[in-house]
Design an enzyme around this catalytic site. Structure first.
Site, PDB file in Angstrom:
ATOM      1  N   THR A 289       0.861  -1.170   0.000  1.00  0.00           N
ATOM      2  CA  THR A 289       0.000   0.000   0.000  1.00  0.00           C
ATOM      3  C   THR A 289       0.907   1.233   0.000  1.00  0.00           C
ATOM      4  OG1 THR A 289      -0.186  -0.278   2.401  1.00  0.00           O
ATOM      5  CG2 THR A 289      -2.021  -1.092   1.056  1.00  0.00           C
TER       6      THR A 289
ATOM      7  N   ASP B 207      -5.814  -1.702  -0.045  1.00  0.00           N
ATOM      8  CA  ASP B 207      -6.105  -3.043   0.470  1.00  0.00           C
ATOM      9  C   ASP B 207      -6.898  -3.832  -0.562  1.00  0.00           C
ATOM     10  OD1 ASP B 207      -4.895  -2.395   2.938  1.00  0.00           O
ATOM     11  OD2 ASP B 207      -6.787  -1.675   3.766  1.00  0.00           O
TER      12      ASP B 207
END
EC number: 4.2.3.3
Length: 126
Positions: free
Chosen positions: A38, A65
């Site tokens: 991320t 995510d």
């Protein structure tokens, strides 16, 4: 993400320092992998170990995510290391649960804390 094995790295805000330290301490093992992370986590990993092959996706709350979950579902991510902060409420908690669910459904190795990641990483084949 053609060729090579891919490892996903994610850390909640209170665990980003831990992930950076983990990357620095394990750079030799991690250098064998293509890494997706991320956004902010990927930046911290690159700061700690700039020689690693890290692709930064969106920040977790902005869809990162879910992007990693999609890569798991298409077989492009082979393992997940996710340093979870269980003490801080997350506004995108449903995304986190969905990501963990996909890792379980697709039966990929998943470590959710430092102690497990340390044991898991050397056993994985890149």
């Amino acid at each position: 993400m053609a060729g090579g094995k891919c490892l996903a790295l994610i850390a909640h805000d209170q665990k980003k320092d831990d992930m950076a330290a983990f990357a620095r301490a394990n750079r030799d093992l991690l250098s064998r992998w293509k890494i997706v992370a991320t956004g902010t986590t990927g930046g911290r990993v690159l700061d700690a170990a700039p020689d690693l092959d890290v692709t930064r996706l969106k920040s977790g709350p902005l869809g990162g995510d879910q992007q990693i979950g999609a890569l798991i579902s298409t077989g492009e991510v082979d393992a997940l290391i996710f340093f979870v902060d269980p003490l801080t409420p997350m506004p995108h908690d449903v995304d986190v649960k969905a990501l963990m669910r996909l890792a379980i459904v697709y039966d990929i190795p998943m470590a959710l804390n430092h102690a497990t990641a340390i044991k898991l990483l050397p056993t994985l084949e890149a």
